[in-house]
Design an enzyme around this catalytic site. Structure first.
Site, PDB file in Angstrom:
ATOM      1  N   ASP A 101       1.079  -3.792 -16.719  1.00  0.00           N
ATOM      2  CA  ASP A 101       1.154  -5.046 -15.970  1.00  0.00           C
ATOM      3  C   ASP A 101       0.477  -4.931 -14.602  1.00  0.00           C
ATOM      4  O   ASP A 101       0.300  -3.851 -14.063  1.00  0.00           O
ATOM      5  CB  ASP A 101       2.617  -5.445 -15.768  1.00  0.00           C
ATOM      6  CG  ASP A 101       3.402  -4.391 -14.999  1.00  0.00           C
ATOM      7  OD1 ASP A 101       3.258  -3.206 -15.337  1.00  0.00           O
ATOM      8  OD2 ASP A 101       4.154  -4.743 -14.069  1.00  0.00           O
ATOM      9  N   GLU A 102       0.120  -6.076 -14.066  1.00  0.00           N
ATOM     10  CA  GLU A 102      -0.303  -6.236 -12.678  1.00  0.00           C
ATOM     11  C   GLU A 102      -1.366  -5.226 -12.246  1.00  0.00           C
ATOM     12  O   GLU A 102      -1.266  -4.576 -11.212  1.00  0.00           O
ATOM     13  CB  GLU A 102       0.928  -6.139 -11.754  1.00  0.00           C
ATOM     14  CG  GLU A 102       1.933  -7.254 -12.012  1.00  0.00           C
ATOM     15  CD  GLU A 102       3.148  -7.188 -11.099  1.00  0.00           C
ATOM     16  OE1 GLU A 102       3.706  -8.245 -10.794  1.00  0.00           O
ATOM     17  OE2 GLU A 102       3.556  -6.072 -10.704  1.00  0.00           O
TER      18      GLU A 102
END
Length: 881
Positions: A547-548
């Protein structure tokens, strides 16, 4: 004492040989800072952190509509003129500009900032406050945003924590107290903008909400949490006495594994005062292979207790339900017939021990409580930017350096301080699990029917690993061993990419174009798999995060070369993220391990290039159309686990007030009732009962949407597909102590278990043909709403009158609810979200007294709830103050 020593001592204290009154007005002239002077400054400097407003205005700057204004206030007890010092402090949101001639604030890394005097610093005058106003990005809506442990540095002197910024612990509540944070008092401190409609909850608001849940006792004795599929209560039957314990009689067909599976449940009963004992209430356990793996039947009666199950899991669940039936005050259970099966196969809890470490004993205690409420997946997040928490054989740097934070700006001995950790390495927020610790956790969990899912985030959120391997590189290069230095290197030193991650790092991402990155990952996975094998529990699922990932690699020579010449079909920098996830997924698949990741990263992959067996954790916010991506990934055929932040993030506040602990970016009021009300099988239908972050109604469109070319943008869940389960999340940026882990998780985790195990009759059925949901669409009928309220009343009474007492016995320092209260015609009326809890009150500064309805009081009056064991109190709230 020599004259020179005496003079130095007087200098430190800001004193001369005159009277104390005159001495207080003397200016301390320090030519060169000494350790003693710095230590004294740390004791005498008073720091206050104040949020002035979160409502945007001209102070935000042109074109910017999201900012907050705050100030750091400094006061010295004595005159003090030295300027060769700095203050390091954690600031969770970026500082945009500073309105001060005397001080600068400089970003160091992540949330670490440095405040330093300028040439215009005029020194401290005794008792006079110097304010340093600044504007920051986004918002700061909670008093817990103010990070602790500001510390002083000067040259090569040892850093000194400023005493006024150290955490205190409230003796009554066990809550962390931040004396340096100026309490919120004004609406503009809590509103994100003028359109923000979320009301700062007061005692009256809580009282009104609680009024809908009446005190009742009929449902308490036969109550089981999580609720079983079906239960028949024998009306008027005398309860079954278990005070002499229970005596087990196993079916001859039961295996040794069946019996071992029941051991943890028997330990649970014993802790609650019902041990296995000869002469106890007889319990017969019979094998019925016609039942599903986790299903069971339980019948209690005066002639004994009967349990039927197909496997050890079923026997375990039945005995856990017996413990849930138990009234610990008299050691009795109601006469019932239960038939039960779980709603979801995956019933998980995610714990982040990377940001702030929580040791093995806290995890063992948590596993006991997960088992008590039939949760079966512990997602253990052990690697992120702020820490690496698992010993890996052959890579000692990961824990020697990556497991601790301290004031080493070169990061050769530790990571930089973050999240208010302070300058010292020997503090509780640092630490790691040894290999033996981890094996013990795995085995302890398995004995409780819980699988541990290890997670080291990658390729973003990886700064602890990146810096540990950089330190390894430098060590071997200094020894002239370049091949060893580069073996596990995760960094392209020639990379000129400028980026900022969600936590404001510019160096937290693995370089996915270097083969040494994959050598490192392969090594880590093999070592973790080896620990699982040592525990007798093969590694089945590994969570890579994914993620991210924040715009890295675009100016990395290694990536430029890879994109220009590779056999992986990667033709642009945009494809590097998907390539990495796909490659790691297949590395895992070849080892017999299923990949798991967060939905944003998993959604960037090319589905046809992913293993058919892949797990995605869906964390898109529902109020922002999060159901669309969730449905899209369910339709891929992946194992989809609900992790919706709006309701399943337990690092968010329980109530809408800046006095409550936690982050709040997706929800500012997430109490136990909200989690109970969740309709997980129909995500968009929750738009009928909930509002968004600013308490505004939202709409969830679950109809088929296509672009101009006919490509599907969003669609309902296809028939035959669905979620495999749900998971609560505790991220630990603001969770430093074990007490705070308990506070944030419990009792919300019980309601996670309720929804993950039991599907309520009042939930809105999913419409595969699609629908649009809002607060007037009407799918959630008045009858369903009434049934939901009645069901909540049943569960809330079970918690207040029976279940919280069991958490007391287990030593769980759960959050006691702040009471609601009103004063009418001079009489106090109070309630709690869990009927049956005792409430105390006091008028003004008077003595605390036990509340009874209609007690005459004088304003202002304070109220607080009391734990069943009488050892802890809730946060105090006031009426008429």
């Amino acid at each position: 004492m020599k004259r020179t020593q005496l003079a130095a001592a007087l200098l430190v204290l800001g004193l001369t040989a005159c009277s104390d009154k005159d001495a207080a007005n003397q200016s301390v002239q320090v030519q060169g800072m000494t350790q003693t002077v710095l230590d004294s400054l740390g004791q005498q400097l008073d720091v206050k952190y104040e949020v002035i407003t979160n409502v945007p205005g001209a102070h935000c700057g042109e074109g910017k509509d999201r900012c907050f204004k705050a100030a750091i206030h400094l006061t010295h007890l004595k005159d003090f003129s030295a300027s060769d010092w700095s203050i390091y402090f954690s600031q969770m949101r970026p500082v945009l500009n500073v309105d001060s001639e005397q001080f600068t604030i400089t970003h160091v890394k992540g949330d670490l900032y440095r405040l330093s005097p300028t040439e215009k610093f005029q020194g401290f005058k005794a008792g006079q406050q110097i304010s340093i106003p600044f504007v920051g990005d986004l918002w700061q809506l909670s008093e817990s945003d103010g990070m602790p442990n500001y510390y002083l540095t000067s040259g090569e002197l040892s850093p000194v924590v400023i005493a006024s910024t150290k955490l205190h612990v409230d003796a009554d509540t066990g809550m962390e107290v931040r004396p340096h944070v100026v309490p919120f008092e004004r609406a503009e401190q809590y509103l994100r903008r003028e359109s923000d409609k979320l009301k700062w909850s007061d005692a009256g608001d809580i009282y009104k909400a609680n009024e809908q849940t009446a005190l009742e006792s009929a449902a308490v004795a036969p109550g089981i949490i999580p609720s079983p599929s079906s239960i028949f209560v024998a009306a008027g039957a005398a309860p079954v006495d278990l005070s002499a314990g229970i005596s087990l009689n196993w079916d001859s067909r039961a295996t040794q594994a069946d019996k071992l599976a029941a051991d943890a449940a028997l330990q649970r009963l014993s802790v609650l005062g019902v041990p296995a004992a000869d002469g106890g209430q007889p319990v017969s356990l019979s094998v019925d292979k016609g039942l599903e793996d986790e299903s069971y039947r339980l019948v209690t009666g005066q002639d004994g207790i009967k349990i039927e199950a197909a496997s050890g899991k079923g026997f375990n669940h039945a005995l856990v339900s017996l413990a849930s039936l138990l009234d610990t005050s008299n050691k009795t259970v109601a006469v019932v017939t239960v038939e039960d099966s779980p709603r979801y196969a995956y019933r998980g809890l995610h714990i982040d021990v990377s940001r702030n470490f929580h040791d093995k004993q806290q995890m063992l205690k948590l596993l006991d409580q997960m088992h008590a409420y039939k949760l079966n997946q512990l997602h253990l997040h052990m690697g992120d930017d702020e820490g690496w928490r698992l010993e890996i054989d052959g890579l000692p740097e990961l824990t020697d350096i990556g497991s601790k934070r301290c004031h080493d700006l070169q990061e050769r001995s530790c990571l930089l301080p973050q999240l208010g950790s302070g300058p010292e390495a020997d503090v509780d927020v640092n630490g790691y699990y040894s290999k033996q610790d981890y094996v013990e956790l795995l085995q302890y969990a398995a004995a409780r029917q819980i699988r541990v899912i290890p997670s080291m985030d990658m390729p973003g959120h990886s700064r602890a690993a990146v810096k540990a391997m950089e330190a390894r590189y430098h060590t071997f290069m200094e020894q002239g061993k370049e091949e060893l230095a580069r073996q596990y290197l995760l960094t392209d030193f020639e990379d000129k990419t400028l980026y900022s991650s969600i936590q404001y790092y510019d160096d937290n991402t693995l370089n996915v174009c270097m083969e040494s990155t994959f050598v490192f990952i392969d090594k880590v996975i093999d070592e973790i798999a080896g620990l699982h094998k040592q525990a007798g529990l093969p590694l089945e699922l590994y969570h890579i995060g994914a993620d991210e990932t924040a715009g890295a690699w675009v100016k990395s020579p290694a990536c430029e070369a890879f994109v220009a010449n590779n056999d992986q079909g990667v033709t642009s920098m945009d494809e590097l993220g998907p390539y990495f996830i796909e490659r790691i997924s297949h590395i895992l698949e070849q080892k017999g391990i299923e990949v798991a990741g967060w939905s944003d990263g998993m959604g960037h992959t090319r589905v046809e290039k992913m293993p058919a067996e892949s797990q995605t954790h869906l964390w898109d916010t529902l109020a922002s159309g999060g159901h669309k991506n969730a449905h899209k990934q369910v339709n891929y055929g992946w194992d989809a686990v609900l992790s919706s932040p709006d309701v399943l993030y337990f690092d968010f506040p329980y109530e809408a007030t800046p006095k409550e602990h936690g982050y709040y970016w997706a929800q500012r009021r997430n109490n136990s009732q909200r989690i109970f009300n969740f309709m997980p099988d129909n995500l968009p239908a929750n738009a009928e009962q909930w509002t968004d972050l600013e308490d505004l109604a939202y709409e969830a469109d679950d109809t088929l949407k296509k672009d101009e070319k006919g490509n599907v943008l969003s669609a309902p869940i296809a028939k035959g597909k669905g979620f495999i389960g749900m998971q609560g999340q505790l991220w630990s940026e603001t969770v430093r102590s074990d007490q705070m882990v308990d506070y944030m998780l419990f009792p919300r985790t019980l309601m996670l278990a309720e929804r993950a195990w039991h599907k309520a009759s009042w939930e809105v059925p999913y419409r595969h043909q699609g629908a649009v949901y809002n607060q007037s669409s009407g799918y959630f009928t008045p009858e369903m709403r009434a049934a939901q309220a009645q069901d909540w009343q049943r569960v809330a009474n079970i918690l207040g009158q029976k279940e919280l007492a069991k958490l007391d016995i287990a030593g769980v320092e759960y959050r006691l609810p702040t009471p609601g209260a009103v004063v009418r015609e001079g009489k106090l009326f109070a309630n709690t979200i869990f009927p049956g809890l005792k409430v105390e009150y006091r008028s003004g500064e008077g003595e605390w007294q036990v509340y009874t309805p209609g007690t005459e009081v004088s304003l202002p009056v304070a109220v607080r709830s009391v734990a069943p064991d009488n050892n802890r109190r809730s946060r105090t709230v006031w009426v008429g103050q």
